[in-house]
Design a protein around this motif. Structure first.
Motif, PDB file in Angstrom:
ATOM      1  N   THR A 195      37.189  49.490  43.917  1.00 59.18           N
ATOM      2  CA  THR A 195      36.011  50.256  44.309  1.00 59.18           C
ATOM      3  C   THR A 195      34.775  49.381  44.451  1.00 59.18           C
ATOM      4  O   THR A 195      33.874  49.716  45.200  1.00 59.18           O
TER       5      THR A 195
ATOM      6  N   ARG B 117      38.091  43.923  47.447  1.00 57.80           N
ATOM      7  CA  ARG B 117      39.353  43.667  48.149  1.00 57.80           C
ATOM      8  C   ARG B 117      39.222  42.379  48.943  1.00 57.80           C
ATOM      9  O   ARG B 117      38.236  42.169  49.631  1.00 57.80           O
TER      10      ARG B 117
ATOM     11  N   GLU C  54      43.437  43.596  45.260  1.00 64.16           N
ATOM     12  CA  GLU C  54      42.325  44.395  44.763  1.00 64.16           C
ATOM     13  C   GLU C  54      41.927  43.913  43.372  1.00 64.16           C
ATOM     14  O   GLU C  54      42.752  43.422  42.609  1.00 64.16           O
ATOM     15  N   CYS C  55      40.652  44.067  43.048  1.00 63.62           N
ATOM     16  CA  CYS C  55      40.132  43.700  41.737  1.00 63.62           C
ATOM     17  C   CYS C  55      40.801  44.575  40.675  1.00 63.62           C
ATOM     18  O   CYS C  55      40.881  45.799  40.814  1.00 63.62           O
ATOM     19  N   LEU C  56      41.268  43.968  39.618  1.00 60.96           N
ATOM     20  CA  LEU C  56      41.944  44.714  38.556  1.00 60.96           C
ATOM     21  C   LEU C  56      40.965  45.465  37.659  1.00 60.96           C
ATOM     22  O   LEU C  56      41.321  46.473  37.057  1.00 60.96           O
TER      23      LEU C  56
ATOM     24  N   CYS D 157      37.930  46.971  38.589  1.00 58.93           N
ATOM     25  CA  CYS D 157      37.350  48.182  39.188  1.00 58.93           C
ATOM     26  C   CYS D 157      38.332  48.924  40.085  1.00 58.93           C
ATOM     27  O   CYS D 157      37.980  49.934  40.684  1.00 58.93           O
ATOM     28  N   HIS D 158      39.546  48.430  40.204  1.00 54.73           N
ATOM     29  CA  HIS D 158      40.612  49.052  41.000  1.00 54.73           C
ATOM     30  C   HIS D 158      40.238  49.202  42.473  1.00 54.73           C
ATOM     31  O   HIS D 158      40.551  50.205  43.102  1.00 54.73           O
TER      32      HIS D 158
ATOM     33  N   CYS E 261      30.537  45.763  40.123  1.00 53.99           N
ATOM     34  CA  CYS E 261      31.531  45.230  39.192  1.00 53.99           C
ATOM     35  C   CYS E 261      31.202  43.776  38.865  1.00 53.99           C
ATOM     36  O   CYS E 261      30.970  42.965  39.754  1.00 53.99           O
TER      37      CYS E 261
END
Length: 59
Positions: free
Chosen positions: A46, A19, A39-41, A43-44, A11
């Motif tokens: 992942t 995270r 959490e990264c917005l 890649c949600h 990402c």
């Protein structure tokens, strides 16, 4: 001859660190620090993204 599997794309927003835990500065009654898990917005959480061809096909 073994086949090479393509590595997942990292990402670009989080560089694979999807995270994180951020301390708030306060402490819990047992003495541990209070943390927020974010959490990264993009890649949600992942750490990877879909190849651009697959992202364009979904439109």
């Amino acid at each position: 001859m073994p086949r090479n599997t393509p590595s997942p794309r990292v990402c670009r927003d989080c560089d694979g660190f999807a995270r994180v835990a951020i301390t708030t500065g306060t402490r819990n009654p047992d003495g541990t620090r209070t943390t927020l898990r974010i959490e990264c917005l993009a890649c949600h959480g992942t750490g990877t993204t879909a190849p651009s061809a697959l992202a364009r096909a979904g439109r």
